[in-house]
Write an enzyme that holds these catalytic residues in place. Structure first.
Site, short mmCIF file in Angstrom:
data_model
loop_
_atom_site.label_atom_id
_atom_site.label_comp_id
_atom_site.label_asym_id
_atom_site.label_seq_id
_atom_site.Cartn_x
_atom_site.Cartn_y
_atom_site.Cartn_z
N LEU A 6 -12.81 -2.88 13.02
CA LEU A 6 -12.55 -3.00 11.57
C LEU A 6 -12.38 -4.45 11.15
O LEU A 6 -12.46 -4.79 9.98
CB LEU A 6 -11.30 -2.21 11.17
CG LEU A 6 -11.28 -0.72 11.47
CD1 LEU A 6 -10.18 -0.05 10.65
CD2 LEU A 6 -12.60 -0.04 11.21
N TYR A 60 -13.27 -8.18 10.31
CA TYR A 60 -14.50 -8.80 9.80
C TYR A 60 -14.43 -10.32 9.91
O TYR A 60 -15.36 -11.02 9.51
CB TYR A 60 -14.76 -8.39 8.34
CG TYR A 60 -13.53 -8.41 7.48
CD1 TYR A 60 -13.12 -9.60 6.88
CD2 TYR A 60 -12.76 -7.28 7.30
CE1 TYR A 60 -11.98 -9.64 6.12
CE2 TYR A 60 -11.61 -7.31 6.53
CZ TYR A 60 -11.23 -8.49 5.94
OH TYR A 60 -10.08 -8.54 5.19
N THR A 102 2.70 0.78 20.28
CA THR A 102 3.95 1.47 19.99
C THR A 102 3.67 2.97 19.90
O THR A 102 3.09 3.45 18.92
CB THR A 102 4.55 0.97 18.67
OG1 THR A 102 4.58 -0.46 18.71
CG2 THR A 102 5.95 1.49 18.44
N ARG A 134 4.61 5.27 16.85
CA ARG A 134 3.80 5.14 15.64
C ARG A 134 2.54 6.01 15.75
O ARG A 134 2.11 6.64 14.78
CB ARG A 134 3.42 3.66 15.46
CG ARG A 134 3.25 3.26 14.03
CD ARG A 134 3.10 1.77 13.92
NE ARG A 134 2.77 1.37 12.57
CZ ARG A 134 2.24 0.21 12.25
NH1 ARG A 134 2.00 -0.69 13.19
NH2 ARG A 134 1.96 -0.09 11.01
N ASP A 188 -10.47 3.23 1.76
CA ASP A 188 -10.80 2.72 3.11
C ASP A 188 -11.51 3.79 3.94
O ASP A 188 -12.43 3.48 4.71
CB ASP A 188 -9.52 2.29 3.86
CG ASP A 188 -9.05 0.91 3.43
OD1 ASP A 188 -9.85 0.15 2.85
OD2 ASP A 188 -7.87 0.59 3.67
N LYS A 227 0.81 -1.24 0.00
CA LYS A 227 0.00 0.00 0.00
C LYS A 227 0.84 1.29 0.00
O LYS A 227 0.39 2.31 -0.49
CB LYS A 227 -0.95 0.00 1.20
CG LYS A 227 -2.14 -0.95 1.04
CD LYS A 227 -3.07 -0.81 2.23
CE LYS A 227 -4.36 -1.57 2.01
NZ LYS A 227 -5.34 -1.31 3.08
P1 NAP Z 1 -1.10 -2.74 10.47
O1 NAP Z 1 -0.71 -1.53 9.67
O2 NAP Z 1 -0.23 -3.91 10.51
O3 NAP Z 1 -1.37 -2.23 12.00
C1 NAP Z 1 -1.66 -3.15 13.01
C2 NAP Z 1 -2.06 -2.42 14.30
O4 NAP Z 1 -2.40 -3.40 15.28
C3 NAP Z 1 -0.93 -1.58 14.90
O5 NAP Z 1 -1.48 -0.47 15.55
C4 NAP Z 1 -0.31 -2.56 15.89
O6 NAP Z 1 0.36 -1.93 16.96
C5 NAP Z 1 -1.55 -3.22 16.43
N1 NAP Z 1 -1.27 -4.52 17.03
C6 NAP Z 1 -0.96 -5.67 16.38
N2 NAP Z 1 -0.76 -6.68 17.27
C7 NAP Z 1 -0.94 -6.13 18.51
C8 NAP Z 1 -0.88 -6.65 19.83
N3 NAP Z 1 -0.60 -7.94 20.07
N4 NAP Z 1 -1.16 -5.81 20.86
C9 NAP Z 1 -1.45 -4.50 20.63
N5 NAP Z 1 -1.52 -3.94 19.40
C10 NAP Z 1 -1.26 -4.75 18.35
O7 NAP Z 1 -2.53 -3.28 9.99
P2 NAP Z 1 -3.74 -2.43 9.36
O8 NAP Z 1 -3.66 -2.49 7.89
O9 NAP Z 1 -3.79 -1.11 10.03
O10 NAP Z 1 -4.99 -3.35 9.78
C11 NAP Z 1 -5.44 -3.40 11.13
C12 NAP Z 1 -6.73 -4.22 11.20
O11 NAP Z 1 -7.76 -3.58 10.45
C13 NAP Z 1 -6.61 -5.63 10.61
O12 NAP Z 1 -7.32 -6.51 11.45
C14 NAP Z 1 -7.29 -5.52 9.27
O13 NAP Z 1 -7.87 -6.74 8.85
C15 NAP Z 1 -8.37 -4.50 9.56
N6 NAP Z 1 -8.79 -3.77 8.35
C16 NAP Z 1 -10.09 -3.88 7.97
C17 NAP Z 1 -10.52 -3.20 6.86
C18 NAP Z 1 -11.96 -3.32 6.46
O14 NAP Z 1 -12.28 -2.96 5.31
N7 NAP Z 1 -12.85 -3.78 7.31
C19 NAP Z 1 -9.65 -2.40 6.12
C20 NAP Z 1 -8.31 -2.30 6.55
C21 NAP Z 1 -7.90 -3.00 7.67
P3 NAP Z 1 1.94 -1.58 16.84
O15 NAP Z 1 2.01 -0.28 16.06
O16 NAP Z 1 2.37 -1.44 18.24
O17 NAP Z 1 2.59 -2.73 16.11
#
Ligand code: NAP
Length: 294
Positions: free
Chosen positions: A227, A229, A157, A160, A107, A70
């Site tokens: 978010l 699903y 974090t 971030r 999004d 992305k």
């Molecule tokens: P990403 O960029 O990898 O970000 C992941 C986030 O989750 C970060 O804030 C990370 O924190 C946090 N995280 C991960 N593991 C964790 C843990 N064990 N404890 C605390 N925080 C944790 O992913 P993303 O693209 O933003 O996606 C995030 C979620 O949104 C996913 O589940 C994805 O499927 C969903 N999503 C849904 C849609 C939709 O259309 N419904 C669209 C986009 C995304 P750190 O910064 O500390 O690593």
């Protein structure tokens, strides 16, 4: 029926084998009788630039872009929408009439549309965002566009989260942004009208995980959005619901980000109900087969 006039779109990611987008878009093309086809495009991170040249050479109308490409596609674009610029990530590509590659991030629009469907208007609200990844950036931008009053943000974090706030606050100077530690989250959680889980905590198969502190209740007047699903009702949503809060899962956002991409490619109104049905059907299949990757 695929023939010499079939128009092509797809999704570039690594991996993409289990993306739900082909099911959703191909159902929409079929419902409208369009001779279009949406294909998964697994692109190794070393080959993103060449894949984009290939899209043009092969006459693709455009494509979705998913993890981990992305951000990586951005230097290859001739034009970006204001949303994609502010979020600093692109999930939809298309070629304009000059053949230039353009990028948007649908999004944010998808998120707002999923709130609108549930009759939730963020204007004037205090929103609490959990997470600071790509999805949190899209949500922060969307909330700014929807005139939220105050944004509280907590992420594992902190750096971030700080970088997210620094980037986004220049677009929305009249919104108050506050970074919360875990302790501050407990103290001010009751002030949030809208709580959005933008972390991946609670996503299948870690369905018992929850990003909300175990000993903290949800306010019954809050709206809790996840978010995620897969599963459709995460532990975060189940706990919020048990406290009397309104809940919204990630299916609506997924459908509406796809619908927005469909409009960009076809210039036609997408059959949103058909897309949602196809998505739920595909989700049902993967949930029962225990498959979690998008
Ligand atoms: P990403 O960029 O990898 O970000 C992941 C986030 O989750 C970060 O804030 C990370 O924190 C946090 N995280 C991960 N593991 C964790 C843990 N064990 N404890 C605390 N925080 C944790 O992913 P993303 O693209 O933003 O996606 C995030 C979620 O949104 C996913 O589940 C994805 O499927 C969903 N999503 C849904 C849609 C939709 O259309 N419904 C669209 C986009 C995304 P750190 O910064 O500390 O690593």
């Amino acid at each position: 029926m695929i023939d010499g006039r079939t128009r092509l779109v797809g999704v570039m990611g690594w991996p993409v084998a289990h993306s739900l987008s082909p099911a959703m878009h191909n159902a929409a093309f079929e419902a409208l009788g369009l001779n279009w086809c949406y294909v998964p495009l697994p692109v190794h991170p070393d080959h993103v630039g060449r894949a984009l040249v290939g899209l043009r050479a092969l006459g693709f109308v455009g494509a979705n872009v998913t993890i981990p490409h992305k951000q990586v596609v951005i230097p290859h674009l001739a034009h970006m929408t204001p949303a994609a610029q502010a979020i600093a990530a692109v999930n939809t590509l298309w070629f304009d009439p000059m053949g230039d590659l353009c990028g948007d991030n649908t999004d944010a629009a998808g998120f707002l549309e999923s709130l609108r469907e549930a009759d939730v208007d963020p204007a004037g609200m205090t929103a609490l965002i959990l997470g600071a990844g790509g999805a949190a950036r899209a949500v922060a931008y969307a909330l700014g566009m929807a005139h939220v009053r105050r944004v509280l943000l907590h992420n594992r974090t902190r750096e971030r989260a700080l970088s997210l706030v620094q980037d986004i606050r220049s677009y929305f100077t009249d919104i108050q942004y506050e970074l919360l530690t875990a302790e501050e989250l407990r103290q001010v959680a009751h002030a949030a009208d809208l709580i959005i889980n933008c972390t991946s905590v609670g996503m299948w198969p870690q369905v018992d995980a929850c990003p909300w502190p175990e000993d903290l209740a949800f306010s019954p007047r809050a709206v809790a959005v996840d978010l995620i699903y897969r599963p459709r009702k995460t532990r975060f949503l189940a706990r919020a619901e048990a406290s009397g809060a309104t809940i919204i899962n990630g299916v609506g956002m997924l459908v509406h980000q796809g619908a927005a991409a469909f409009r960009l490619w076809t210039d036609m109104e997408p059959p949103v109900d058909v897309m949602r049905r196809a998505l739920l059907e595909a989700l049902g299949e993967t949930e029962s087969s225990g498959d979690d990757s998008e």
